[in-house]
Design a protein around this motif. Structure first.
Motif, PDB file in Angstrom:
ATOM      1  N   PRO A  36     -12.015   0.234   7.972  1.00 44.05           N
ATOM      2  CA  PRO A  36     -10.965   0.330   8.801  1.00 44.05           C
ATOM      3  C   PRO A  36     -10.901   0.007   9.963  1.00 44.05           C
ATOM      4  CG  PRO A  36     -11.195   2.117   7.266  1.00 44.05           C
ATOM      5  CD  PRO A  36     -12.630   1.535   7.303  1.00 44.05           C
ATOM      6  N   SER A  37     -11.746   0.047  10.822  1.00 46.75           N
ATOM      7  CA  SER A  37     -12.411   0.055  12.257  1.00 46.75           C
ATOM      8  C   SER A  37     -12.801  -1.500  12.386  1.00 46.75           C
ATOM      9  CB  SER A  37     -13.012   1.037  13.175  1.00 46.75           C
ATOM     10  OG  SER A  37     -12.232   2.114  12.804  1.00 46.75           O
ATOM     11  N   TRP A  38     -13.591  -1.974  11.857  1.00 45.29           N
ATOM     12  CA  TRP A  38     -14.478  -3.170  12.429  1.00 45.29           C
ATOM     13  C   TRP A  38     -14.000  -4.338  11.400  1.00 45.29           C
ATOM     14  CZ3 TRP A  38     -18.036  -3.394  16.364  1.00 45.29           C
ATOM     15  CH2 TRP A  38     -18.313  -2.314  16.848  1.00 45.29           C
ATOM     16  N   ARG A  39     -14.033  -5.523  12.049  1.00 43.01           N
ATOM     17  CA  ARG A  39     -13.907  -6.655  11.053  1.00 43.01           C
ATOM     18  C   ARG A  39     -14.130  -7.820  11.888  1.00 43.01           C
ATOM     19  NH1 ARG A  39      -7.541  -8.336  11.030  1.00 43.01           N
ATOM     20  NH2 ARG A  39      -7.048  -8.825  13.278  1.00 43.01           N
ATOM     21  N   PHE A  41      -0.271   0.395  17.198  1.00 48.57           N
ATOM     22  CA  PHE A  41      -0.637   1.771  17.131  1.00 48.57           C
ATOM     23  C   PHE A  41      -0.568   2.263  15.770  1.00 48.57           C
ATOM     24  CE2 PHE A  41       1.196   1.884  21.396  1.00 48.57           C
ATOM     25  CZ  PHE A  41       0.061   2.616  22.160  1.00 48.57           C
ATOM     26  N   CYS A  42      -1.215   3.330  15.463  1.00 51.10           N
ATOM     27  CA  CYS A  42      -1.141   3.935  14.213  1.00 51.10           C
ATOM     28  C   CYS A  42      -0.754   5.504  14.297  1.00 51.10           C
ATOM     29  CB  CYS A  42      -2.097   3.693  13.299  1.00 51.10           C
ATOM     30  SG  CYS A  42      -3.916   4.433  14.174  1.00 51.10           S
ATOM     31  N   GLU A  71      -8.436  -3.575  24.959  1.00 52.32           N
ATOM     32  CA  GLU A  71      -7.035  -2.970  24.958  1.00 52.32           C
ATOM     33  C   GLU A  71      -7.061  -1.339  24.828  1.00 52.32           C
ATOM     34  OE1 GLU A  71      -2.954  -3.230  24.651  1.00 52.32           O
ATOM     35  OE2 GLU A  71      -4.200  -5.150  24.631  1.00 52.32           O
ATOM     36  N   LEU A  72      -6.691  -0.866  25.764  1.00 57.58           N
ATOM     37  CA  LEU A  72      -6.298   0.487  26.054  1.00 57.58           C
ATOM     38  C   LEU A  72      -4.930   0.902  25.656  1.00 57.58           C
ATOM     39  CD1 LEU A  72      -8.500   1.618  29.073  1.00 57.58           C
ATOM     40  CD2 LEU A  72      -9.165   1.211  26.624  1.00 57.58           C
ATOM     41  N   LYS A  73      -4.620   0.808  24.242  1.00 57.34           N
ATOM     42  CA  LYS A  73      -3.246   1.111  23.869  1.00 57.34           C
ATOM     43  C   LYS A  73      -2.502   2.035  24.591  1.00 57.34           C
ATOM     44  CE  LYS A  73      -4.840  -0.319  19.267  1.00 57.34           C
ATOM     45  NZ  LYS A  73      -4.723  -0.096  17.753  1.00 57.34           N
ATOM     46  N   GLY A 123     -16.615 -13.817  16.106  1.00 57.58           N
ATOM     47  CA  GLY A 123     -16.683 -12.754  17.058  1.00 57.58           C
ATOM     48  C   GLY A 123     -16.484 -11.507  15.971  1.00 57.58           C
ATOM     49  N   VAL A 124     -16.190 -10.408  16.882  1.00 59.31           N
ATOM     50  CA  VAL A 124     -16.153  -9.435  16.078  1.00 59.31           C
ATOM     51  C   VAL A 124     -14.900  -8.422  16.782  1.00 59.31           C
ATOM     52  CG1 VAL A 124     -17.773  -8.052  17.671  1.00 59.31           C
ATOM     53  CG2 VAL A 124     -17.360  -7.019  15.361  1.00 59.31           C
ATOM     54  N   GLU A 125     -14.208  -7.661  15.947  1.00 61.50           N
ATOM     55  CA  GLU A 125     -13.041  -6.897  16.530  1.00 61.50           C
ATOM     56  C   GLU A 125     -13.139  -5.374  16.099  1.00 61.50           C
ATOM     57  OE1 GLU A 125      -9.676  -8.618  15.145  1.00 61.50           O
ATOM     58  OE2 GLU A 125      -9.327 -10.103  16.175  1.00 61.50           O
ATOM     59  N   TRP A 126     -13.046  -4.636  16.991  1.00 59.51           N
ATOM     60  CA  TRP A 126     -13.034  -3.045  16.675  1.00 59.51           C
ATOM     61  C   TRP A 126     -11.770  -2.495  17.324  1.00 59.51           C
ATOM     62  CZ3 TRP A 126     -12.702   1.116  19.823  1.00 59.51           C
ATOM     63  CH2 TRP A 126     -12.953   2.438  19.256  1.00 59.51           C
ATOM     64  N   GLN A 127     -11.145  -1.619  16.355  1.00 59.63           N
ATOM     65  CA  GLN A 127      -9.847  -0.917  16.794  1.00 59.63           C
ATOM     66  C   GLN A 127      -9.732   0.460  16.271  1.00 59.63           C
ATOM     67  OE1 GLN A 127      -6.005  -2.131  15.983  1.00 59.63           O
ATOM     68  NE2 GLN A 127      -6.548  -3.610  14.737  1.00 59.63           N
ATOM     69  N   SER A 128      -9.253   1.191  16.968  1.00 58.41           N
ATOM     70  CA  SER A 128      -8.798   2.719  16.657  1.00 58.41           C
ATOM     71  C   SER A 128      -7.320   2.547  16.675  1.00 58.41           C
ATOM     72  CB  SER A 128      -9.580   3.679  17.270  1.00 58.41           C
ATOM     73  OG  SER A 128      -9.258   3.896  18.423  1.00 58.41           O
ATOM     74  N   CYS A 129      -6.708   3.972  16.736  1.00 57.05           N
ATOM     75  CA  CYS A 129      -5.415   4.033  17.054  1.00 57.05           C
ATOM     76  C   CYS A 129      -5.174   3.777  18.449  1.00 57.05           C
ATOM     77  CB  CYS A 129      -4.816   5.470  16.411  1.00 57.05           C
ATOM     78  SG  CYS A 129      -5.001   5.622  14.697  1.00 57.05           S
TER      79      CYS A 129
END
Length: 770
Positions: free
Chosen positions: A683-686, A52-53, A746-748, A706-712
């Motif tokens: 900050p969200s994509w890598r 989380f952030c 992932e739905l945090k 592959g690709v990862e995306w995440q937000s808070c």
């Protein structure tokens, strides 16, 4: 400011946040509990939410907590207001203006509060606000009866403070421990950027039973509904409950769509069962189960997977046969000194992991180990008695290569100081070796020793004398006319000594400490004839820098190397004087033989020279906080050829990314390159990826991208993989390869859907973290 009797409205307001279940905690008296959200249960082994952030407050703070505020249960209620209208005949008190009620760490504010003393009715209107240590809440109106514990709130909005989460409800009705929320919602996303949200038409909460029931539940990603269920139940605390766990899904070119649908059964506080149908679109349905138990000092897990009549097995010999795997893990603690362990693991055939495993580690297995044992320890001793068996899990390995069963293996080790400088000890074991094909036997190995330890601030000296006796009882001699009861007795003398020098140096304008650490290790072991001694569990140790200072170049007791040798090594290091951080090291060493070794290696691939060992060099450098470099090199002076050569370099990006590059060479065995990376695009994509390549075969060993995306509050990962289905044996001519696709959402704060890929990426990419 005045004090009035305690108003239970303050504690009742918490019900509005109950749409979000409590996080489960593992208790000492029961099995690990299940944590769930939205009626899908996640075992305590499963949750691993991406980090989380902190985001902006969904609801801004109303009032600071008063210093020294006590517990709400033991504090009186303090009320502050602008106007008060009290009617003694009717028993009404009307508080108006900026009405604030405070009880310990709980706080309530409203524009108007009406309280009927005799009936204990209340009405709060206009800008109803509530906060405590874990919750902040808004409502337009609240009314009820404090004596009957009946309450009603309209247009509720809430924010969780002890964990990330916020949401709302059209209405909240509370009747004692029972609560009903209409039009409820929950999300860990910011209200202005709702990437996902759980909505329920109605939520019924029972605090006594620790259970919630939701009706008309929808999970939305953005504005798109991705999951709907007309009814579900979920726990409100750490009590476990029967229900579905989160499914996982993946794709493999051999299995097709690969879907796991686990269902959890809470049978009792100390045992439970999870049933998991595994639906493979190209192979059928496999049933899995996991039974966990805890009875006082006894605990364990029984797992099993079963696929009947596998008509689509890739190996024709297995078509139509039942495919299965089972694992039994058990632990019993008798007291502080003694405990027992059991680990039984079996599969139906050597190609089971190759066909059905979802982890890289299982596919790379050559043998599957099962063991059961009793273990004890005291102040100066440790002991164990074990039984160990093996199963071949690589179809290319012959039955004769299966390791011996150990029935049993008894170990006893003793190590006790005698005064300030002497230590007396014993290493001992007795083993019975059994095999279906090879000749069997038993072995007793005893190694008493006496060691002296002398040391100062800049030196150490450790002489040791040991005596090793090994006795066998064999069913058949190793060679025709040989002894069925061979033995070997040999003294072992060694002296280990070293010096430590340090100085202050300047390196690229930095003040550092440079050390120089020469070390000598002399070893003397007389030669003993091994022609009548079998090889049960002994192998050559791979040569490396630490092996310069061992008293045997073999693992196991079947071979004790003869030696009249001196190992000489020197290590130099660079340290930061304040932190002690090592910035670089270089170690060089070699064993010089005064007499050529006479005990041959157990493997023809092991090279042994008459004059000495390979030269070995290990180097590590941290050029900066971002760049690091490491290398290991071995050179054979007899053939004047490189025996081993590895290089590895790593760069860490400022924003969390990294790149690894490695080259590995071992003469006549392998030559590979390995590149892996985690590259942040924003900050969200890598991007994540790894490519392992065999130079002699000119072929890929493993490729993952592959690709990862995440937000808070949300994360998504998509991976594609091309890999070997079995172990790499140094030749890819007959190797089988597979392709797979992995998707994870992932739905945090709610849970994850899809195939877990942590094991794959952690093993493939050095330094990988979510």
């Amino acid at each position: 400011m005045r004090t009035i009797p305690r108003l239970s409205l303050l504690s009742v307001c918490i019900a509005a946040a109950a749409a979000h279940p409590a996080t489960a905690q593992t208790g000492p008296a029961t099995l690990p509990p299940e944590a769930s959200v939205g009626g899908l249960y996640v075992t305590s082994q499963s949750p691993d939410p991406w980090v989380f952030c902190r985001g902006p407050d969904a609801i801004a703070p109303f009032a600071p907590v008063r210093p020294g505020a006590g517990s709400p249960e033991t504090s009186e209620t303090i009320i502050d207001f602008d106007n008060l209208q009290a009617d003694e005949e009717s028993g009404h008190s009307i508080f108006e203006g900026d009405v604030q009620l405070e009880r310990g760490t709980q706080w309530l504010g409203t524009d108007r509060l009406v309280y009927v003393h005799e009936e204990e009715d209340y009405l709060a209107e206009g800008n109803v606000r509530y906060q405590d240590a874990s919750l902040r809440m808004l409502a337009t109106r609240a009314e009820g009866n404090t004596g009957l514990e009946v309450h009603h709130l309209d247009q509720v909005r809430y924010q969780l403070l002890s964990q990330r989460g916020n949401g709302g409800a059209d209405t909240v009705d509370v009747r004692g421990v029972l609560s009903t929320l209409h039009g409820a919602s929950f999300s860990t996303c910011d209200p202005v950027d709702r990437k996902w949200e759980l909505r329920a038409r109605r939520l019924d909460l029972d605090q006594d039973e620790g259970e919630g029931v939701a009706r008309g539940v929808t999970v939305r990603v953005g504005n798109v509904p991705v999951l709907y269920t007309p009814w579900l139940s979920f726990p409100l605390d750490d009590r476990r409950k029967t229900g579905f766990l989160y499914p996982t899904v993946g794709y493999d070119n051999e299995l097709g769509l690969d879907l796991f649908l686990p269902y959890y059964l809470n049978l009792a506080p100390n045992y439970d069962l999870t049933l998991t149908p595994r639906i493979m679109s190209r192979r059928g349905v496999m049933l899995g189960s996991e039974f966990r138990y805890l009875f006082g000092p006894h605990s364990g897990t029984v797992e099993a997977w079963y696929l009947p009549s596998d008509d689509k097995a890739r190996d024709p010999a297995l078509r139509g046969s039942d495919r299965y795997e089972y694992r039994i893990g058990h632990r019993t603690v008798f007291n502080q000194q003694w405990y027992g362990l059991a680990n039984v693991h079996r599969v139906s055939d050597p190609r089971y992991f190759e066909d059905f495993s979802v982890t890289t580690a299982d596919r790379e297995r050559a043998f599957l180990e099962s063991n059961v044992g009793l273990y004890g320890r005291g102040r100066y001793w440790t002991t164990s008695i074990e039984a160990r068996d093996w199963q071949i899990t690589d179809a290319l390995i012959a039955d004769s290569a299966e390791p011996f069963m150990e029935l049993p293996r008894l170990r006893f080790n003793y190590d006790r100081p005698l005064g300030d400088y002497l230590t007396v000890g014993l290493r001992s074991e007795a083993v019975g070796f059994r095999h279906d094909i090879r000749s069997e036997g038993s072995r007793l190995d005893l190694k008493p020793y006496l060691r002296a330890d002398f040391a100062g601030s800049w030196w150490f000296l450790a002489p040791q004398v040991a005596y090793r006796h090994t006795q066998y009882e064999l069913d058949a001699p190793v060679r025709p006319g040989g002894d069925t009861s061979p033995s070997r007795s040999v003294p072992i003398y060694s002296v280990d000594g070293g010096l430590f020098f340090d100085r202050d140096v300047e390196w690229f304008g930095r003040s550092l400490i440079n050390t120089l650490e020469p070390r000598l290790f002399y070893l003397r072991v007389p030669y003993r004839d091994h022609s009548d001694i079998p090889i049960f569990d002994t192998r050559d140790l791979l040569f490396s820098f630490p092996q310069l200072f061992r008293d045997n170049r073999f693992s196991g007791a079947d071979r004790q190397a003869d030696a009249n040798q001196l190992a000489a090594a020197v290590t130099t290091r660079l340290f930061e004087p304040g932190s002690g951080r090592e910035l670089g090291s270089l170690a060089v060493g070699r064993i010089n033989y005064f007499d050529p070794p006479r005990i041959p290696p157990t493997s023809p691939a092991t090279v042994l020279n008459d004059s000495g060992s390979f030269y070995v060099v290990d180097a590590n450098v941290a050029v900066s906080d971002r760049w690091s470099f490491g290398s290991s090199y071995q050179w054979d002076p007899a053939s004047e050829r490189t025996q081993l050569n590895t290089y590895r370099i790593r760069y860490d990006f400022e924003n969390g990314g990294l790149v690894n590059a490695a080259y590995r060479y071992r003469r006549d065995l392998l030559e590979q390159t390995d590149i892996s990376a985690v590259y942040p695009l924003s900050p969200s994509w890598r991007l994540v990826g790894r490519w392992a390549y065999s130079l002699p075969d000119q072929s890929t060993l493993d490729a993952t991208a592959g690709v990862e995306w995440q937000s808070c509050c949300m994360a998504v990962r998509v991976l594609g993989r091309h890999y070997l289905r079995g172990r790499y044996t140094g030749n890819l001519d007959n190797a089988e390869k597979g392709n797979a696709i992995y998707f994870e959402l992932e739905l945090k704060g709610l849970g994850s859907f899809g195939r877990k890929t942590d094991d794959l990426l952690t093993r493939s990419i050095l330094g990988y973290t979510r």
